[in-house]
Write an enzyme that holds these catalytic residues in place. Structure first.
Site, PDB file in Angstrom:
ATOM      1  N   TYR A 197      37.904 117.036   2.849  1.00 39.97           N
ATOM      2  CA  TYR A 197      38.059 117.935   4.000  1.00 39.97           C
ATOM      3  C   TYR A 197      39.335 118.751   3.858  1.00 39.97           C
ATOM      4  O   TYR A 197      40.428 118.195   3.668  1.00 39.97           O
ATOM      5  CB  TYR A 197      38.111 117.084   5.277  1.00 39.97           C
TER       6      TYR A 197
ATOM      7  N   ARG B 212      29.751 104.033   6.871  1.00 40.14           N
ATOM      8  CA  ARG B 212      29.452 104.971   7.942  1.00 40.14           C
ATOM      9  C   ARG B 212      28.121 105.669   7.662  1.00 40.14           C
ATOM     10  O   ARG B 212      27.508 105.436   6.617  1.00 40.14           O
ATOM     11  CB  ARG B 212      30.616 105.963   8.077  1.00 40.14           C
TER      12      ARG B 212
ATOM     13  N   ARG C  88      49.957 113.924 -12.909  1.00 39.06           N
ATOM     14  CA  ARG C  88      51.068 113.309 -12.196  1.00 39.06           C
ATOM     15  C   ARG C  88      52.372 113.925 -12.687  1.00 39.06           C
ATOM     16  O   ARG C  88      52.479 114.380 -13.818  1.00 39.06           O
ATOM     17  CB  ARG C  88      51.082 111.789 -12.392  1.00 39.06           C
TER      18      ARG C  88
ATOM     19  N   TYR D 199      38.704 105.210   0.067  1.00 31.28           N
ATOM     20  CA  TYR D 199      37.845 106.023   0.923  1.00 31.28           C
ATOM     21  C   TYR D 199      36.968 106.900   0.041  1.00 31.28           C
ATOM     22  O   TYR D 199      37.472 107.642  -0.819  1.00 31.28           O
ATOM     23  CB  TYR D 199      38.654 106.905   1.866  1.00 31.28           C
TER      24      TYR D 199
ATOM     25  N   GLY E 221       9.941 101.256  50.337  1.00 34.88           N
ATOM     26  CA  GLY E 221       9.392  99.927  50.119  1.00 34.88           C
ATOM     27  C   GLY E 221       8.383  99.863  48.995  1.00 34.88           C
ATOM     28  O   GLY E 221       7.885 100.884  48.503  1.00 34.88           O
TER      29      GLY E 221
ATOM     30  N   ARG F 108      23.650  98.204  43.525  1.00 33.48           N
ATOM     31  CA  ARG F 108      24.490  97.050  43.218  1.00 33.48           C
ATOM     32  C   ARG F 108      24.951  97.017  41.766  1.00 33.48           C
ATOM     33  O   ARG F 108      25.878  96.277  41.420  1.00 33.48           O
ATOM     34  CB  ARG F 108      23.738  95.754  43.560  1.00 33.48           C
TER      35      ARG F 108
END
Length: 461
Positions: A386, A332, A439, A365, A77, A15
């Site tokens: 990464y 995390r 930059r 991050y 049973g 069930r």
């Protein structure tokens, strides 16, 4: 007197309509069968035997080290299930408690009370009963004038007078162990289901002159058996209330306990405030004087004292004393926030240590990094860890300053007291006291607008 516990956990639970075996469904962070075994352990039994069948290996894995096991080849049973433990128990002196693995709300106190009642009454069998507000569907307890149990009448078999009885069978029993297994040999299966019922043992014992009694517990809700998802939700709600009330008794404030979901293994210190719609799961530990606001989710994490978590998520993370995070930030796995550090809004940190009193204000991050103390991380900074194949580490020394919009491309080391100018992309190490600026030079193209196709149709407004 020696004590034994048999837990019936062989059924599949059709069930539930689930690929997961019924007793392995969780209630507040622990499988149902674990709840039952842990309640049984609270009676200090000499032996716990769990009867397995469907999903046997999965159940054994969950209960490894907590129970012995017996295998029921076919589900014929409850009597047949208990008989499966015969080789482990039949020759032992003592008392045996039988419970089912789909009743997660029973407490050790209730099981201890049942053992005590059974022992003090000189019964061969004692049924755990309760008064049900609506007894429909339950087996009714029929007693004689002296309070002895004559029989248990199932819903489909009862007369109107019997069905008017509101004392019900909870499915938990205590037996004289040797007499239980002798009686089980006499149980037949001449019934509509063709099964061997444990309840038939009571009639067999009574007819042989043995005493059969009952212990009525006060809290009917403990007897809830879980056979479908509706009952699973009901059990979770009851357990949630029980857990939250225990924390409140220990000095934790809940603004809206009905909407705060806390798993059973969570630890929370006193004078911590938990707002509504908070979820705290797994083996989380939270210290004292913390404030956890609406919408926060904390899983398998460690939180120190005086920490503020504002509408944020922690997963396998650590926040030391006097830190804060949020709103809408995410720690995390392997994120470590050291004392006094500030993590602002929309910040994600993964596999990184943030040093004492360092500030990571917003929209940043930080992944695979070690940050020292007293660092300022400007808005929109990215620790680029990464390269599409491997992940690399970044180290930032004490008292460094990382300007807004910077990208640090790992592997890289930024020394103590170094500066990164805003909007720089840093690919080389930065030495102590140095400033890195990376930059492009600004160039303004005069009248560029008029070279665009759009300019012929629309002028400046």
């Amino acid at each position: 007197m020696n004590k034994y516990v048999v837990i019936l956990a062989a059924g599949k639970g059709t069930r539930m309509k689930s690929k997961l075996y019924k007793v392995l469904h969780s209630v507040c962070g622990k499988t149902m069968v674990e709840h039952v075994v842990d309640a049984a352990k609270g009676t200090n039994p000499d032996k716990i035997v769990t009867i397995v069948g469907n999903g046997a290996e999965s159940v054994k894995e969950v209960l490894a080290g907590k129970s012995e096991f017996a295998f029921q080849k076919e589900q014929l049973g409850t009597g047949d299930a208990v008989m499966a433990a015969s080789d482990l128990l039949k020759d032992l002196e003592g008392e045996t408690l039988v419970a089912t693995g789909d009743t997660p709300l029973f407490t050790s106190e209730t099981f201890n009370n049942l053992f005590a009642k059974h022992n003090s009454s000189g019964n061969s069998a004692t049924v755990l009963t309760a008064k049900a507000p609506n007894p429909f569907g339950y087996g009714r307890i029929i007693r004689d004038g002296d309070g002895n149990v004559l029989r248990i009448v199932e819903q489909k078999d009862g007369t109107p007078e019997e069905l008017a009885v509101d004392e019900i069978n909870t499915g938990v029993f205590c037996f004289n162990n040797k007499e239980l297994f002798e009686a089980l040999k006499q149980v037949g299966n001449n019934n509509s289901q063709g099964e061997y019922y444990l309840t038939d043992v009571l009639e067999i014992m009574r007819k042989s002159g043995k005493k059969v009694g009952a212990y009525e517990m006060a809290d009917f809700s403990q007897s809830l058996g879980v056979n479908d998802r509706i009952a699973l939700a009901q059990a979770t709600k009851i357990m949630q209330k029980r857990i939250n009330e225990e924390h409140m008794r220990n000095g934790v404030t809940f603004i809206d306990p009905a909407t705060a979901y806390i798993d059973c293994n969570v630890k929370i210190g006193n004078d911590t405030i938990i707002e509504g719609n908070v979820v705290i799961k797994g083996n989380t530990e939270i210290g004292s004087d913390c404030h956890i606001t609406n919408g926060s989710r904390i899983v398998d994490s460690k939180v120190g004292n005086g920490v503020t978590i504002t509408s944020s998520t922690l997963q396998e993370a650590q926040m030391d004393d006097s830190t804060d995070i949020g709103p809408n930030s995410h720690l995390r796995p392997q994120a470590i926030i050291r004392q006094g550090a500030h993590i602002g809004n929309f910040v994600e940190i993964k596999k990184a240590e943030i040093g004492e009193n360092t500030k990571v204000g917003h929209l940043t991050y930080v992944g695979d990094a070690s940050l020292g103390k007293d660092i300022n991380i400007g808005c929109g900074t990215i620790f680029s860890n990464y390269d599409g194949v491997k992940k690399f580490h970044t180290t930032v020394g004490d008292h460094a300053f990382i300007g807004a919009g910077s990208t640090l491309i790992a592997p890289i080391n930024v020394a103590d007291h170094a500066f990164i100018a805003a909007d720089s992309t840093i690919t080389k190490d930065v030495d102590r006291y140095d400033m890195a600026i990376a930059r492009g030079r600004q160039v303004n193209k005069k009248d560029y607008w008029h070279k665009l196709p759009l300019s012929k149709d629309k002028e400046w407004e």
